[in-house]
Structures are given as C-alpha cells and as structure tokens.
Write a protein that holds these residues in place. Structure first.
Motif, PDB file in Angstrom:
ATOM      1  N   ALA A  35       0.812  -1.218   0.000  1.00 57.41           N
ATOM      2  CA  ALA A  35       0.000   0.000   0.000  1.00 57.41           C
ATOM      3  C   ALA A  35       0.845   1.266   0.000  1.00 57.41           C
ATOM      4  N   MET A  36       1.938   1.313   0.779  1.00 61.97           N
ATOM      5  CA  MET A  36       2.680   2.547   0.978  1.00 61.97           C
ATOM      6  C   MET A  36       3.694   2.826  -0.126  1.00 61.97           C
ATOM      7  N   THR A  37       4.057   1.808  -0.915  1.00 62.49           N
ATOM      8  CA  THR A  37       4.989   2.061  -2.027  1.00 62.49           C
ATOM      9  C   THR A  37       4.384   3.052  -3.017  1.00 62.49           C
ATOM     10  N   THR A  38       3.076   3.015  -3.153  1.00 61.56           N
ATOM     11  CA  THR A  38       2.396   3.945  -4.060  1.00 61.56           C
ATOM     12  C   THR A  38       2.594   5.390  -3.630  1.00 61.56           C
ATOM     13  N   TYR A  39       2.765   5.608  -2.345  1.00 60.08           N
ATOM     14  CA  TYR A  39       2.901   6.960  -1.798  1.00 60.08           C
ATOM     15  C   TYR A  39       4.353   7.345  -1.567  1.00 60.08           C
ATOM     16  N   GLY A  40       5.300   6.553  -2.059  1.00 57.12           N
ATOM     17  CA  GLY A  40       6.704   6.913  -1.928  1.00 57.12           C
ATOM     18  C   GLY A  40       7.350   6.465  -0.634  1.00 57.12           C
ATOM     19  N   TYR A  41       6.722   5.564   0.094  1.00 59.52           N
ATOM     20  CA  TYR A  41       7.263   5.073   1.362  1.00 59.52           C
ATOM     21  C   TYR A  41       7.661   3.600   1.204  1.00 59.52           C
ATOM     22  N   THR A  42       8.666   3.191   1.952  1.00 64.49           N
ATOM     23  CA  THR A  42       9.037   1.784   2.035  1.00 64.49           C
ATOM     24  C   THR A  42       9.033   1.355   3.499  1.00 64.49           C
ATOM     25  N   ILE A  43       8.578   0.122   3.742  1.00 65.87           N
ATOM     26  CA  ILE A  43       8.506  -0.409   5.109  1.00 65.87           C
ATOM     27  C   ILE A  43       9.777  -1.209   5.368  1.00 65.87           C
ATOM     28  N   ILE A  44      10.561  -0.777   6.339  1.00 63.34           N
ATOM     29  CA  ILE A  44      11.820  -1.455   6.667  1.00 63.34           C
ATOM     30  C   ILE A  44      11.550  -2.728   7.458  1.00 63.34           C
ATOM     31  N   ASN A  45      10.725  -2.602   8.471  1.00 63.31           N
ATOM     32  CA  ASN A  45      10.448  -3.772   9.322  1.00 63.31           C
ATOM     33  C   ASN A  45       9.196  -3.507  10.146  1.00 63.31           C
ATOM     34  N   THR A  46       8.537  -4.593  10.540  1.00 65.20           N
ATOM     35  CA  THR A  46       7.408  -4.505  11.483  1.00 65.20           C
ATOM     36  C   THR A  46       7.643  -5.528  12.585  1.00 65.20           C
ATOM     37  N   LEU A  47       7.402  -5.111  13.817  1.00 62.53           N
ATOM     38  CA  LEU A  47       7.641  -5.979  14.972  1.00 62.53           C
ATOM     39  C   LEU A  47       6.449  -5.947  15.909  1.00 62.53           C
ATOM     40  N   VAL A  48       6.014  -7.135  16.338  1.00 64.93           N
ATOM     41  CA  VAL A  48       5.004  -7.212  17.396  1.00 64.93           C
ATOM     42  C   VAL A  48       5.774  -7.226  18.713  1.00 64.93           C
ATOM     43  N   THR A  49       5.856  -6.084  19.362  1.00 62.42           N
ATOM     44  CA  THR A  49       6.727  -5.928  20.529  1.00 62.42           C
ATOM     45  C   THR A  49       6.050  -6.237  21.851  1.00 62.42           C
ATOM     46  N   ASP A  50       4.724  -6.321  21.863  1.00 60.36           N
ATOM     47  CA  ASP A  50       4.051  -6.590  23.139  1.00 60.36           C
ATOM     48  C   ASP A  50       2.695  -7.229  22.867  1.00 60.36           C
ATOM     49  N   ILE A  51       2.366  -8.238  23.676  1.00 59.77           N
ATOM     50  CA  ILE A  51       1.052  -8.888  23.649  1.00 59.77           C
ATOM     51  C   ILE A  51       0.532  -8.876  25.069  1.00 59.77           C
ATOM     52  N   ASP A  52      -0.544  -8.172  25.298  1.00 61.31           N
ATOM     53  CA  ASP A  52      -1.030  -7.946  26.656  1.00 61.31           C
ATOM     54  C   ASP A  52      -2.492  -8.380  26.761  1.00 61.31           C
ATOM     55  N   PRO A  53      -2.748  -9.613  27.258  1.00 59.99           N
ATOM     56  CA  PRO A  53      -4.134 -10.045  27.451  1.00 59.99           C
ATOM     57  C   PRO A  53      -4.774  -9.320  28.630  1.00 59.99           C
ATOM     58  N   ASP A  54      -6.065  -9.540  28.794  1.00 61.15           N
ATOM     59  CA  ASP A  54      -6.787  -8.980  29.934  1.00 61.15           C
ATOM     60  C   ASP A  54      -6.178  -9.493  31.234  1.00 61.15           C
ATOM     61  N   ILE A  55      -6.227  -8.690  32.287  1.00 56.78           N
ATOM     62  CA  ILE A  55      -5.590  -9.028  33.562  1.00 56.78           C
ATOM     63  C   ILE A  55      -6.129 -10.328  34.137  1.00 56.78           C
ATOM     64  N   GLN A  56      -7.442 -10.570  34.003  1.00 53.27           N
ATOM     65  CA  GLN A  56      -8.018 -11.818  34.512  1.00 53.27           C
ATOM     66  C   GLN A  56      -7.494 -13.026  33.754  1.00 53.27           C
ATOM     67  N   VAL A  57      -7.313 -12.841  32.444  1.00 52.35           N
ATOM     68  CA  VAL A  57      -6.772 -13.936  31.631  1.00 52.35           C
ATOM     69  C   VAL A  57      -5.329 -14.232  32.041  1.00 52.35           C
ATOM     70  N   LYS A  58      -4.543 -13.187  32.276  1.00 49.75           N
ATOM     71  CA  LYS A  58      -3.160 -13.388  32.701  1.00 49.75           C
ATOM     72  C   LYS A  58      -3.098 -14.104  34.051  1.00 49.75           C
ATOM     73  N   ASN A  59      -3.987 -13.728  34.979  1.00 49.94           N
ATOM     74  CA  ASN A  59      -4.010 -14.402  36.275  1.00 49.94           C
ATOM     75  C   ASN A  59      -4.371 -15.875  36.115  1.00 49.94           C
ATOM     76  N   ALA A  60      -5.345 -16.163  35.232  1.00 53.85           N
ATOM     77  CA  ALA A  60      -5.732 -17.552  34.992  1.00 53.85           C
ATOM     78  C   ALA A  60      -4.578 -18.347  34.382  1.00 53.85           C
ATOM     79  N   MET A  61      -3.873 -17.718  33.435  1.00 49.39           N
ATOM     80  CA  MET A  61      -2.725 -18.397  32.817  1.00 49.39           C
ATOM     81  C   MET A  61      -1.631 -18.654  33.843  1.00 49.39           C
ATOM     82  N   ASN A  62      -1.406 -17.701  34.731  1.00 50.24           N
ATOM     83  CA  ASN A  62      -0.400 -17.900  35.777  1.00 50.24           C
ATOM     84  C   ASN A  62      -0.788 -19.039  36.710  1.00 50.24           C
ATOM     85  N   ARG A  63      -2.103 -19.115  37.033  1.00 46.88           N
ATOM     86  CA  ARG A  63      -2.557 -20.218  37.896  1.00 46.88           C
ATOM     87  C   ARG A  63      -2.380 -21.562  37.196  1.00 46.88           C
TER      88      ARG A  63
END
Length: 325
Positions: A147-175
């Motif tokens: 999509a962005m090449t059309t507008y003169g931009y190039t994407i160097i990299n994309t990173l998923v740096t954080d995944i944060d579930p709901d607090i109750q889900v995290k507590n359940a996973m910890n249990r």
C-alpha cells in the motif's frame, strides 16, 4: 536621496540573502515556483529566485518508527492488546509522491496496521498469538509495503513488541502454569518416594536374609556343640537322656545369669528356687525315658505286624503255581 538609496541597498541585501538556502543531510526540500512544483533539492547549499521560488516543505529521509496499539479479540474470545512497531522511510527517488500524494502518513500506516491485525488475530487462539507473532508481523509488513509504495514510502520492518491479554486472563494463565509446575513437582516427589521405599524394602529383605542365614548358622553350630557335648558325657558314663537333660538345665541357668546381668531388666521367672532345677532335671530324665519306652513298644508292634503280613503273603505265593497247572 541618500536615505532612499540606503533603503534599496538594505532591501537588496536581504533579497540576496533570501536567495540562498541550505538543506540538511538526510533531508529533501520541495521548491515551488508560483505555487507549482518546480524541483527537489538534496542536502547542500542552493539558490532560488527571490519572490518567485519558495520552499514548500522539507521531507525527512531518515528511518522513522511508529508504535501502534491495537485491541482485538482472539478465536477463543479473549481480548488482547498488541503493540506493533512499524519502521519506515521515504524513498529518496519518490519524494514528490511522499509530499504531494499523502498528507498524514502516520494515520495511513495506523489504519493499515489495524486492518491487518484485526483480520489475522481473530483466526488464532491466545496461545497461538504468542507463538505466531512473527507471522502477524510479516503479514502487516507485506500489506503495508504493497500500500505505501504507491505513496513513496518503504517499510523497513514490522515488529510485534508486546502482547497484553486482559488481567483476569493473565491471572488464569499464571494459575495454570503454577498448577502444572506443582503437578510436575508432585510427580518427581512421588517417584523419589517410590525409589526410597523400594530401596528400603530391598535393604530390609537383604537384612532378613542375612539374619536368617545367621540364625541358621548359629543353630547349626549349637547342634554341633550339643553333639560334641553328648559324646563327651557318654564317655564318662552318662547316657544320652541324662546328658540331654543336663545340657538343657545348664542352658537354663546360663539364660538366668544373662538376664540377671542386665540391671534394667524387670523380668521375673517362676519357679526360680534351687529345687526347681532338680525337679526340672528329674522331669526331663523321666520324660526322655518314657519317650524311649514308647518308641521301643512301637518298634516291637511294627515288627510283629510285618511278620504277620509276611506269613499271610507266603501261602498265597505257594498256591499260585498249582492253580496255574
């Protein structure tokens, strides 16, 4: 007249100064002439026509980063927040497109990231989101590049740096993780206990075996000693019954002496008078004599019975030849 000339000279000086401009490194400048695009200037010192040319804008050619936080739902109906970091830059040869075709590049990139993430994550369960975050990043990069090449931009990299579930889900996973670790600990403790029990049982079995072997050896030696004692007593004129009774009485008194040597013993043996030893000896001699008499009678009865049966069988053998003739 002098004042007017001075003013003209001052204005000319400022106009001359405004004709020169500099462009910094990793930056491009858009020059417009009478409001129309004229040229793109790169880093260095440049000249423009005063009052005709103007600097329309500056475009940053450095790599930039945009952090996008998206909240979406997974396949197993768990709401989760993802932080996607997009690294992008303007292509040097397409500065014109980047400046004139797209006004708010950050908003455009954010929209595409939202679209891709909310299309990919609902296909995955929560555990798969953690495991396949790289696949999500690759999908975002592919969509943005297209999509962005059309507008003169190039994407160097994309990173998923954080995944944060709901607090109750995290507590359940910890249990769940804690319970799983406790289960593993319990299994190892049970295995260790089993090994200790088996080792203890083997040790006890070996101890019993050795103990039994020791008792057997002890009894064998006692029997050998009794035989030797009876032989010695027989040589001095004491018969076997009297010798056996004497040995038993001697062991009786040895046992009493051993018990009496223990100062903490509360055991009392009855009867325990001097006459008891004599009575014990007489009773044992009498019992041995009675048993010998009973044994002799049984032997005589057995011999008589055998002779009787032999006489009954002998005539039968003599009659058999006549019957055959």
């Amino acid at each position: 007249m002098n004042i007017a000339l001075l003013i003209i000279l001052v204005l000319g000086f400022f106009i001359l100064l405004s004709s020169f401009f500099t462009v910094r490194q990793q930056t491009s400048v858009i020059i417009e002439r009478f409001g129309k695009f004229h040229s793109v200037r790169q880093s260095g010192l440049h000249l423009k026509i005063p009052l005709i040319d103007r600097v329309a804008g500056r475009v940053n050619l450095k790599i930039q980063q945009l952090d996008v936080i998206i909240e979406t739902k997974t396949k197993d109906n768990v709401f989760v927040k993802l932080k996607v970091s997009v690294q992008f830059m303007v292509i040097k040869d397409t500065v014109y497109d980047a400046f004139y075709k797209l006004e708010y590049a950050h908003d455009q990139i954010t929209s595409y990231v939202f679209d891709v993430v909310r299309a990919e994550v609902p296909k995955l369960k929560l555990d798969d989101v953690f495991e396949r975050k790289d696949d999500i990043a690759i999908a975002v990069k592919s969509e943005l590049n297209e999509a962005m090449t059309t507008y003169g931009y190039t994407i160097i990299n994309t990173l998923v740096t954080d995944i944060d579930p709901d607090i109750q889900v995290k507590n359940a996973m910890n249990r769940i993780n804690a319970a799983d670790r406790e289960k593993t600990v319990a299994e190892f403790e049970a295995e260790a206990s089993r090994i200790r029990i088996v080792a203890k049982a083997k040790a006890e079995a070996e101890s019993k075996r050795l103990q039994g072997q020791g008792i057997a050896d002890q009894r064998r030696e006692i029997a050998r000693g009794l035989v030797e004692s009876v032989d010695v007593l027989n040589r001095v004129g004491i018969n076997s019954q009297e010798a056996s009774a004497l040995i038993v009485v001697t062991q009786h008194y040895d046992t009493l002496q051993a018990i009496g040597a223990d100062t903490n013993s509360n055991l009392i043996l009855l009867p325990n008078s001097p006459q008891a030893g004599s009575e014990m000896l007489n009773n044992m001699v009498a019992s041995f004599s009675a048993s010998n008499q009973v044994g002799e009678m049984m032997k005589k009865t057995s011999r008589k019975q055998a002779k009787k049966e032999a006489r009954e069988i002998q005539p039968a053998k003599e009659e058999d030849p006549e019957e055959e003739i």
